[in-house]
Design an enzyme around this catalytic site. Structure first.
Site, PDB file in Angstrom:
ATOM      1  N   TYR A 291      35.094 -47.951 -96.485  1.00  7.45           N
ATOM      2  CA  TYR A 291      35.525 -46.833 -95.667  1.00  7.45           C
ATOM      3  C   TYR A 291      34.749 -46.776 -94.352  1.00  7.45           C
ATOM      4  O   TYR A 291      35.342 -46.667 -93.267  1.00  7.45           O
ATOM      5  CB  TYR A 291      35.347 -45.527 -96.443  1.00  7.45           C
ATOM      6  CG  TYR A 291      35.730 -44.302 -95.665  1.00  7.45           C
ATOM      7  CD1 TYR A 291      37.065 -43.950 -95.503  1.00  7.45           C
ATOM      8  CD2 TYR A 291      34.757 -43.487 -95.080  1.00  7.45           C
ATOM      9  CE1 TYR A 291      37.428 -42.821 -94.781  1.00  7.45           C
ATOM     10  CE2 TYR A 291      35.111 -42.367 -94.356  1.00  7.45           C
ATOM     11  CZ  TYR A 291      36.440 -42.034 -94.206  1.00  7.45           C
ATOM     12  OH  TYR A 291      36.795 -40.911 -93.479  1.00  7.45           O
ATOM     13  N   ALA A 292      33.418 -46.858 -94.452  1.00  4.77           N
ATOM     14  CA  ALA A 292      32.588 -46.742 -93.250  1.00  4.77           C
ATOM     15  C   ALA A 292      32.855 -47.879 -92.274  1.00  4.77           C
ATOM     16  O   ALA A 292      32.861 -47.683 -91.054  1.00  4.77           O
ATOM     17  CB  ALA A 292      31.115 -46.695 -93.636  1.00  4.77           C
TER      18      ALA A 292
END
Length: 243
Positions: free
Chosen positions: A148-149
């Site tokens: 996600y990051a």
């Protein structure tokens, strides 16, 4: 029909879409809202009941949505990429490449495609604004949320790079990077209704509370249609001091 600036927002029913539409409408924008769920008539009727002047479009690629917006309104002043994907918790050794690819498609490729589709008409009309709704997660890093990051970090980099490329054409590009903001995508009501879960979340936030979607909506409106003609190339965290 109102005569305000024309704004296209994607994934309109999710993430910070509802709060953004509410504020943009209040500030006089003419809105084309795109969301895959708009292929369902009931979803459309609910939104139109609240915002009678809004225009809706269901599942379609970025170029078709941009073309439809310009065909209806004659111009395009701002695009808002509100695209999201699940924040999957997975240590690196167990993360699935297919999940990573899905996240990259939603959170990097779709914003890229939207910006790419909007640039030519914005250049022709002498300017415009591109707003990417990303995340504060990559600004600090988030253990076990690498997929996600990384995807959100790519979108942040996209905003910074495009701002330099497009500034000579009077096209402003900025990213808004929320974290710990109540929204249906990442902090749904069912989670926040649990007092213990909410208390655990709030311990991570220096301000001691979750952000309100309306607070993000105000910043979206500022970058999309506000008096900020000399502001470009920023990734602005809205995370209660966490980033």
């Amino acid at each position: 029909m109102p005569k305000g600036p024309v704004v296209l927002i994607t994934n309109a029913t999710q993430y910070v879409g509802p709060a953004s539409i509410q504020r943009l409408t209040r500030d006089g924008a003419r809105i084309m809202a795109q969301d895959d769920s708009f292929d369902d008539r009931a979803t459309c009727e609910d939104l139109v009941a609240r915002y009678p002047d809004i225009s809706l479009m269901g599942a379609a690629d970025a170029s078709k949505v941009v073309d439809a917006t310009i065909a209806l309104y004659g111009r395009l002043d701002a695009v808002i990429s509100n695209d999201d994907a699940p924040a999957i918790r997975a240590p690196l050794e167990s993360a699935k490449l297919d999940d990573f690819r899905t996240g990259l498609e939603a959170m990097m490729v779709r914003p890229f495609a939207l910006a790419q589709a909007a640039v030519a008409p914005m250049k022709r009309q002498g300017g415009g604004r591109i707003v990417l709704i990303t995340s504060a997660a990559p600004l600090r890093g988030l253990a076990n949320y690498t997929m996600y990051a990384a995807a959100r970090g790519g979108a942040n980099a996209l905003a910074l790079t495009l701002s330099r490329e497009l500034a000579p054409h009077n096209i402003l590009v900025n990213a808004i990077a929320p974290n710990y903001v109540a929204n249906p995508s990442y902090f749904p009501p069912s989670l926040l209704a649990d007092p213990q879960a909410l208390a655990k979340i709030e311990r991570n936030i220096p301000l001691g509370r979750l952000g309100k979607p309306e607070e993000v909506g105000a910043l979206v409106a500022f970058f999309a249609i506000g008096d900020c003609g000399f502001v470009t190339g920023h990734v602005v965290p809205i995370a209660g001091g966490w980033a």
